[in-house]
Design a protein around this motif. Structure first.
Motif, PDB file in Angstrom:
ATOM      1  N   ARG A   1       0.863  -1.179   0.000  1.00  0.00           N
ATOM      2  CA  ARG A   1       0.000   0.000   0.000  1.00  0.00           C
ATOM      3  C   ARG A   1       0.896   1.223   0.000  1.00  0.00           C
ATOM      4  NH1 ARG A   1      -3.272   0.926   5.123  1.00  0.00           N
ATOM      5  NH2 ARG A   1      -1.467   2.206   5.612  1.00  0.00           N
TER       6      ARG A   1
ATOM      7  N   THR B   1      -5.235   6.303   1.959  1.00  0.00           N
ATOM      8  CA  THR B   1      -3.889   6.841   2.061  1.00  0.00           C
ATOM      9  C   THR B   1      -3.853   8.210   1.428  1.00  0.00           C
ATOM     10  OG1 THR B   1      -3.255   5.844  -0.030  1.00  0.00           O
ATOM     11  CG2 THR B   1      -2.853   4.546   1.952  1.00  0.00           C
TER      12      THR B   1
ATOM     13  N   THR C   1      -5.049  -1.165  -5.254  1.00  0.00           N
ATOM     14  CA  THR C   1      -5.631  -1.307  -3.926  1.00  0.00           C
ATOM     15  C   THR C   1      -6.988  -0.620  -3.798  1.00  0.00           C
ATOM     16  OG1 THR C   1      -4.293   0.575  -3.183  1.00  0.00           O
ATOM     17  CG2 THR C   1      -3.431  -1.634  -2.773  1.00  0.00           C
TER      18      THR C   1
ATOM     19  N   LEU D   1      -6.554  -5.773   1.126  1.00  0.00           N
ATOM     20  CA  LEU D   1      -5.341  -5.891   1.923  1.00  0.00           C
ATOM     21  C   LEU D   1      -4.899  -7.349   1.922  1.00  0.00           C
ATOM     22  CD1 LEU D   1      -6.085  -3.640   5.029  1.00  0.00           C
ATOM     23  CD2 LEU D   1      -4.326  -3.261   3.309  1.00  0.00           C
TER      24      LEU D   1
ATOM     25  N   ALA E   1      -8.596  -2.670  -0.259  1.00  0.00           N
ATOM     26  CA  ALA E   1      -7.702  -2.108   0.747  1.00  0.00           C
ATOM     27  C   ALA E   1      -8.002  -0.642   1.011  1.00  0.00           C
ATOM     28  CB  ALA E   1      -6.245  -2.276   0.304  1.00  0.00           C
ATOM     29  N   ASP E   2      -8.245   0.113  -0.047  1.00  0.00           N
ATOM     30  CA  ASP E   2      -8.456   1.547   0.127  1.00  0.00           C
ATOM     31  C   ASP E   2      -9.852   1.884   0.621  1.00  0.00           C
ATOM     32  OD1 ASP E   2      -5.901   1.938  -0.645  1.00  0.00           O
ATOM     33  OD2 ASP E   2      -6.349   2.728  -2.633  1.00  0.00           O
TER      34      ASP E   2
ATOM     35  N   LYS F   1      -2.302   2.620  -5.708  1.00  0.00           N
ATOM     36  CA  LYS F   1      -3.722   2.945  -5.596  1.00  0.00           C
ATOM     37  C   LYS F   1      -4.561   2.403  -6.756  1.00  0.00           C
ATOM     38  CE  LYS F   1      -4.946   6.936  -3.860  1.00  0.00           C
ATOM     39  NZ  LYS F   1      -5.453   6.475  -2.565  1.00  0.00           N
TER      40      LYS F   1
END
Length: 757
Positions: free
Chosen positions: A287, A365, A295, A300, A359-360, A292
């Motif tokens: 990550r 982030t 993710t 994850l 994940a995002d 991006k």
């Protein structure tokens, strides 16, 4: 690997549309897209043109591409891990051990691990101030340069890191990087077209990087002669598919062992970066600002890498899936953009092969992203996990048929319908519940004292306390039983006594010849993060049964298997696994309700902070017991809250900040006394390193209050004499953390053998 029709081609038809749209938009001239799933290639297509100048040529699936930075993970990281396996390298050794001249100009402490995780402090590119040419010129420029920041303090993506690693491969193996990789990686894997500096016979199949044909585009690698640890590799989608499948196979491909399973785990194990939300593996991206496109759709636990020329490889181990996208976005005018294709293709594949939450969508982030905290509700789309109790119920309690059963449980042992494990077993057909065993804090989880045995007023069954005069079931307690069932929610920290109670009960069951069943439950602080010093075996106690790190990243069922085999307990163990569980999930992402596991862990936030704050609890401090927010505050009558908060905030500890506070505990240490200290604010749980927090707290208190702080009393919680001695010697937190990494790596190898999910 051969193409498969097991998954209908229609499921991926949208990829054709996506690729053709990107070509029509002028973002790329052409592309090859490949999807692997469960050991088979389920999609492979070529689109558009391989080249447009000097004359158009159609893209084909066997086109070779300049991989750019994908070289770092396919070639260099793999080579480094092979040499680690052979005992020729150690990741936590200084790079200067293998290249002595590298240690000059402030680089003496930079480790191989820091090079691989881009935390070395080196600049991004070879210093261009001095005029240099060829391979040796690049080496001399690197030797003459100084780090831009202290090693281990920040993430800076750097080609120099991998150029250095490539040189170390050469020095240690005695072979240039390209020869080493051909002999030890590409040929054993059976890769047909993966090479540095493609031979003339291959050049007709090579996509031009910009207007160069068959020569590396990366300026540094080009000046170095076409081979470098950061770039220079050419390959095809089919060859990369073989490489990706090898990783999913735990390092094995077509009967040839390329990497050990432990090395594969280590490559993708996340490394948090101080003060940032970036997570990197050993070379691999997990990550970061560069991930991006993937993710935003992949979960994850996935990992991969991208290349400047428009190449990418992304791998999702849980679903056994990988996505390869190869473009030559710089041809013909250097203005192409492969990112929209990556993002759209990743989203399409993730929807066709459900993988869990992106994940995002769990943790954003970037500087403008709000941290996603426990209880935020931003993972509401996650299906509920079914615990081991539900697995047992679905099986009709068949494993327990005809048995007299004792259950080790407390208030956290409940089924999906809200009924307790005690009630479910008591009413289950074909078995007889004969006894109840309770851990620390009692059956209701409310007590903070020694507990006597008694009788359950509802069922009339005996309740045997395992936190009183006896901590292990006695022969009398086990009389008449055929099996013990364990169902308690763990917390995920080494010194939480529930896991020791489980181990002691396994020992008693083995001695009595009883079956032992563990009904698995999630690790609430997730089961991927492994952190902290590994306990010295000589410090074994009720709060430290096995040499575990502070955060061991396992479920209780996995721990039971580890204890049973590593300590040769000999229990007739059966783990009833969860269904739908992802080991990278926090409890609030499982769909299961939070239940306070003990009187002073009242939220998931406190559970996350606990493995750090508890490291100092044995000293003369209050950690908030007797207040409304235990483990969210730390203080004592002899502390200045402002002074401590200022010191800790200047340390920029990842994922947490500090504000001065005063409080007055109503029970426990410093009862009814005014304490000053700090309140902890968890800002990013994914980058938060709880043992690092505990270490920083300890060093801060020792530095600010050497005459008041009782440092020696922290030994039992750190579990490491070496850590305590290093603190006394005045070593920095970074140096102490590096010191415990080798034992942590050894634990990871043990842990890998017992993972269920």
């Amino acid at each position: 690997m051969t193409a498969s029709h097991d998954i209908e081609r229609a499921r991926f038809a949208q990829l054709n549309e996506i690729a053709n749209q990107e070509i029509a938009a002028g973002h790329i001239a052409g592309a090859v897209v490949l999807v692997g799933h469960k050991g088979k290639i389920v999609y492979r297509e070529a689109f558009g043109q391989k080249s447009t100048r000097p004359h158009p040529e159609a893209m084909t699936t066997d086109t070779l591409f300049d991989l750019a930075s994908v070289t770092k993970v396919v070639a260099t990281s793999t080579a480094i891990m092979q040499l680690v396996e052979r005992g020729q390298l150690k990741l936590d050794d200084a790079a200067a051990r293998y290249w002595p001249a590298f240690g000059q100009n402030g680089k003496e402490a930079i480790t191989l691990r820091q090079l691989m995780t881009h935390t070395s402090g080196l600049r991004a590119e070879v210093n261009g101030k001095g005029r240099w040419s060829d391979y040796q010129g690049a080496m001399q420029a690197i030797l003459a340069d100084k780090p831009l920041s202290t090693a281990g303090t920040t993430f800076r993506y750097s080609d120099v890191n991998f150029i250095v690693l490539g040189e170390i491969v050469r020095r240690v193996s005695g072979l240039p990087l390209e020869d080493y990789c051909a002999k030890n990686i590409f040929t054993p894997l059976g890769l047909k077209d993966t090479t540095f500096k493609p031979e003339p016979r291959l050049r007709p199949r090579v996509a031009p990087s910009d207007l160069r044909w068959g020569e590396v585009q990366d300026p540094t690698a080009y000046r170095m002669g076409g081979v470098a640890g950061n770039a220079g590799l050419f390959s095809t989608a089919d060859d990369l598919a073989v490489f990706a499948q090898m990783l999913l196979n735990g390092g094995l491909q077509n009967g040839r062992r390329i990497l050990s399973a432990d090395s594969v785990t280590a490559l993708s194990n996340p490394h948090g970066i101080s003060g940032q939300s970036t997570l990197r593996g050993l070379g691999w991206d997990i990550r970061s600002p560069y991930s991006k496109d993937h993710t935003s759709s992949f979960p994850l636990g996935s990992f991969g890498h991208t290349g400047y020329t428009g190449t990418s490889l992304w791998i999702e181990p849980k679903s056994q899936t990988f996505l390869i996208i190869l473009t030559s976005r710089l041809h013909p005018d250097g203005k192409g953009n492969a990112r929209p294709l990556r993002a759209k293709a990743a989203a399409m594949v993730a929807s066709a092969l459900p993988m869990g939450p992106a994940a995002d969508s769990i943790t954003q982030t970037g500087a403008d992203a709000a941290p996603i905290m426990p209880g935020s509700g931003q993972a509401d789309n996650v299906d509920s996990v079914r615990t081991g109790m539900e697995t047992l119920k679905t099986a009709g309690f068949a494993p327990l048929q005809g048995k007299n059963v004792g259950v080790i449980t407390n208030h956290t042992g409940i089924g999906a319908d809200g009924r307790s494990t005690i009630d479910l077993l008591r009413q289950a057909p074909g078995l007889k519940l004969r006894a109840i065993f309770s851990p620390e804090h009692g059956l209701g989880g409310k007590l903070d004292e020694k507990i006597a045995s008694g009788q359950d007023p509802v069922t009339g069954l005996p309740i045997y306390s395992l936190y009183g005069n006896d901590k292990k079931p006695t022969t009398t307690m086990l009389a008449g039983l055929d099996a013990l069932v364990y169902d308690i929610q763990d917390i995920g920290a080494r010194f939480y006594t529930y896991i020791t109670t489980m181990a002691y009960a396994m020992e008693a069951a083995a001695a009595a010849g009883l079956d032992f069943y563990v009904l698995d439950r999630p690790n609430p602080i997730n089961a991927t993060i492994v952190q902290g010093p590994v306990m010295d075996e000589s410090l074994k106690s009720f709060t430290g049964y096995f040499p575990l790190p502070v955060r061991y990243g396992m479920t209780v069922g996995e721990l039971a298997q580890l204890f049973n085999h590593e300590y040769r307990i000999g229990a007739k163990l059966q783990v009833m696994p969860m269904q739908g569980y992802r080991r990278d999930s926090w409890l609030d992402e499982t769909g299961l309700a939070w239940i306070d596991p003990s009187p002073n862990i009242r939220s998931l936030t406190e559970a996350i902070l606990y493995p750090g704050v508890a490291l100092v609890e044995a000293a003369n401090l209050s950690v908030g017991r007797g207040t409304d927010t235990p483990f969210e505050i730390v203080g004592a009558p002899w502390i200045s809250g402002y002074r401590l908060a200022d010191y800790l905030n200047q340390r920029q500890i990842p994922g947490v900040s500090f504000t001065p506070t005063t409080f007055q505990p109503q029970s426990d240490r410093y009862r009814r006394q005014r304490c000053e200290g700090v309140r902890l604010q968890l800002t990013d749980r994914d980058t938060f390193d709880a043992p690092r927090l505990g270490l920083e707290l300890t060093i801060a208190l020792q530095h600010l209050y050497p005459d008041s702080f009782e440092l020696d009393r922290t030994r039992s919680m750190f579990g490491s004499r070496a850590v305590l001695e290093s603190i006394k010697q005045g070593k920095s937190p970074e140096e102490i953390q590096r010191g415990w990494q080798s034992r942590l790596d050894e634990f990871l190898k043990i842990r890998a053998k017992y993972l269920i999910y």
